[in-house]
Design an enzyme around this catalytic site. Structure first.
Site, PDB file in Angstrom:
ATOM      1  N   GLY A 122       3.137   6.009  12.560  1.00 18.83           N
ATOM      2  CA  GLY A 122       3.703   4.747  13.029  1.00 18.83           C
ATOM      3  C   GLY A 122       3.075   4.285  14.330  1.00 18.83           C
ATOM      4  O   GLY A 122       2.816   3.092  14.525  1.00 18.83           O
ATOM      5  N   LYS A 172       0.863  -1.177   0.000  1.00 22.22           N
ATOM      6  CA  LYS A 172       0.000   0.000   0.000  1.00 22.22           C
ATOM      7  C   LYS A 172       0.906   1.235   0.000  1.00 22.22           C
ATOM      8  O   LYS A 172       1.342   1.699   1.047  1.00 22.22           O
ATOM      9  CB  LYS A 172      -0.900  -0.018   1.237  1.00 22.22           C
ATOM     10  N   GLY A 184       7.419   5.747   7.602  1.00 16.60           N
ATOM     11  CA  GLY A 184       6.729   7.028   7.566  1.00 16.60           C
ATOM     12  C   GLY A 184       6.956   7.800   8.848  1.00 16.60           C
ATOM     13  O   GLY A 184       7.970   7.628   9.536  1.00 16.60           O
ATOM     14  N   SER A 185       6.000   8.631   9.186  1.00 17.86           N
ATOM     15  CA  SER A 185       6.149   9.523  10.333  1.00 17.86           C
ATOM     16  C   SER A 185       5.931   8.794  11.654  1.00 17.86           C
ATOM     17  O   SER A 185       5.288   7.732  11.708  1.00 17.86           O
ATOM     18  CB  SER A 185       5.153  10.675  10.228  1.00 17.86           C
ATOM     19  N   GLU A 220      11.118  16.532  13.829  1.00 12.45           N
ATOM     20  CA  GLU A 220      11.537  16.323  12.453  1.00 12.45           C
ATOM     21  C   GLU A 220      10.789  17.290  11.549  1.00 12.45           C
ATOM     22  O   GLU A 220       9.557  17.250  11.450  1.00 12.45           O
ATOM     23  CB  GLU A 220      11.255  14.881  12.029  1.00 12.45           C
ATOM     24  N   GLU A 226       9.814   1.946  10.540  1.00 12.67           N
ATOM     25  CA  GLU A 226      10.971   2.791  10.252  1.00 12.67           C
ATOM     26  C   GLU A 226      10.433   4.210  10.185  1.00 12.67           C
ATOM     27  O   GLU A 226       9.762   4.588   9.230  1.00 12.67           O
ATOM     28  CB  GLU A 226      11.632   2.365   8.932  1.00 12.67           C
ATOM     29  N   CYS A 237      14.514  10.808   6.315  1.00 16.73           N
ATOM     30  CA  CYS A 237      14.488  10.606   7.767  1.00 16.73           C
ATOM     31  C   CYS A 237      15.886  10.562   8.377  1.00 16.73           C
ATOM     32  O   CYS A 237      16.051  10.839   9.556  1.00 16.73           O
ATOM     33  CB  CYS A 237      13.733   9.318   8.100  1.00 16.73           C
TER      34      CYS A 237
END
Length: 490
Positions: free
Chosen positions: A243, A185, A238-239, A394, A260, A294
């Site tokens: 997550g 996805k 992703g973020s 971030e 991750e 990231c």
């Protein structure tokens, strides 16, 4: 030129979303539509999961050998290489990927796929256990055994948009290598590279249902993967905020979770590394792919007495070498952010930094030269405190914070004083010292003098930067379950 409408790939067939809906994928540099992607819903994901479940539980894929899976991976890698220019075109048009990123965007994923092909043929699927005296059905006897690695099962794979082929290869590669089945996805912000990869995989002799791809705008697609009892493992990139939602949704069925997530990586510039040499290495990573990575070192830690000199050299480097513009121009260093929402978010961080007292040295706004596209100037903040929002969170944009430290112990403290721990860097002429300091940094990876290994080293984070590792043998192991099999000797 006609705009292409892509389709889903489910159970070995190309198909429209059940609703028939599509959505436009824009070029972030021009805001023009690149293509139309299927806008799937939960029922499409459920259909893909049923196909993946059947393929894993009762299809011929479970009887595939490592050599057969390696052959498929090599075929995929070769096909990606042959169609590299098509991938390059999509990376530029739909992701704003500048030419300097194309090594990681294209060459590294090909190497990763070939690496997983090689690993699956030499991986020790059955590890012998030390024989012991134990109880058996016929009394005490010597007990032998093996630790057997089984495929993890049906995997929900959710890659991200910034390095799409790289991230997807790190999930699909080990999933195929270990004999898993999967539903991919992609991020709604960048599905086209994954759909092009699906075209290749569709021609590579995988049984129906082993590989499925479902695209769409809604968060319910990822929720369906995370919640479904048909899924044995979820792998998300992703973020941090998303997550955490994935982990919470997956907890209902206690499935395997790999995350991750974000980073706020610190680069420590030690006092034996010349300021002139440190400036490009301190400013440059933040502007790689517009800071949308990231593992970028977005906090630069330098001894207080050298702070002003380094900032001056960093600003001079940016003004002289960091060209902003359309990534279709091979001389451009800094392309657009992926969406207008991201540009607004970066602008919000700049406003926060100024409000909290950081010194804005350069940049800080959308460049006036561009009437279209989601561009943002290369930005440097100086005299940043580690408790400021721009140092804690971030930003995912071209903003670097320079933070002064007193001594090496202070630098290590500042680097570790973060809820994130994905990556870090050290610039020094003393490699022994660097290795000693690196082992004290609470981050999943540390680069000394810019050295990186993207094909064999484990990649992942400490703390809120994630759970698990990708890359090489470490990534392959993440897609296996270990089973103990024991029997009486003789």
């Amino acid at each position: 030129m006609a705009i292409r409408t892509w389709r889903l790939f489910v159970d070995g067939k190309w198909t429209e979303a059940a609703s028939g809906a599509t959505y436009a994928v824009p070029n972030p540099a021009t805001e023009e539509t690149v293509a139309l992607a299927p806008d799937a819903g939960r029922e499409d994901v459920a259909r893909a999961l049923l196909a993946a479940r059947r393929a894993f539980d009762s299809g011929p894929w479970r009887r595939s050998t490592p050599a057969e899976r390696a052959r498929i991976l090599l075929r995929i890698a070769d096909a990606v290489e042959k169609r590299k220019e098509e991938f390059r075109g999509l990376l530029v048009a739909a992701h704003g990927a500048e030419a300097m990123t194309h090594g990681i965007q294209l060459d590294t994923p090909i190497a990763q796929l070939r690496g997983y092909a090689e690993l699956t043929t030499r991986f020790t699927w059955d590890e012998p256990l030390t024989a012991v005296q134990g109880l058996t059905a016929v009394g005490m006897s010597k007990v032998q055994g093996i630790a057997h690695h089984q495929p993890a099962g049906v995997c929900g794979l959710i890659p991200t948009w910034n390095f799409p082929l790289y991230v997807t290869a790190q999930k699909v590669g080990p999933a195929i290598a270990t004999g898993c089945t999967m539903v991919v996805k992609p991020s709604p912000w960048g599905p086209l590279v994954d759909l092009l990869l699906a075209e290749i995989i569709a021609e590579c002799d995988l049984p129906p249902g082993v590989f499925n791809i479902v695209t769409g705008l809604g968060p319910e697609l990822g929720a369906e993967l995370a919640e479904s009892p048909l899924v044995d493992k979820i792998s998300f990139t992703g973020s941090v905020s998303v997550g955490k939602k994935v982990a919470l949704a997956a907890a209902g069925t206690l499935k395997r979770v790999h995350l991750e997530l974000g980073g706020k990586s610190a680069q420590i510039v030690l006092d034996d590394f010349e300021v002139d040499a440190a400036a490009p290495s301190s400013a440059g990573p933040t502007y790689f792919h517009a800071g949308q990575g990231c593992a970028m070192t977005t906090r630069v830690l330098v001894q207080r007495r050298r702070h002003d000199a380094l900032v001056e050299k960093m600003a001079a480097f940016v003004r002289a070498f960091v060209k902003v513009g359309d990534p279709a121009d091979p001389t451009v260093i800094l392309g657009p952010l992926i969406r207008e929402e991201r540009r607004q978010a970066v602008a919000g961080y700049v406003a926060s930094g100024r409000a909290e007292g950081a010194e804005l040295v350069c940049g800080g706004a959308a460049p006036a030269a561009f009437a279209h596209g989601f561009f943002f100037e290369p930005t440097i903040f100086a005299n940043v405190r580690n408790d400021m929002r721009i140092a804690r969170e971030e930003i995912f944009g071209p903003v670097v914070s320079v933070i002064p430290f007193e001594d090496e112990e202070d630098a290590i403290r500042i680097a570790n004083e973060s809820s994130l721990g994905l990556f870090g860097g050290i610039l020094t002429r003393d490699l022994d010292k660097a290795r000693a300091i690196a082992k004290r940094i609470r981050a999943g990876g540390v680069s000394i003098n810019g050295a990186v290994n993207l094909t064999h080293a484990p990649f992942g984070g400490f703390k809120e930067s994630g759970i698990g590792r990708e890359g090489g043998i470490f990534g392959l192991r993440e897609f296996t379950e270990i089973q103990s099999i024991t029997w009486p000797e003789g």
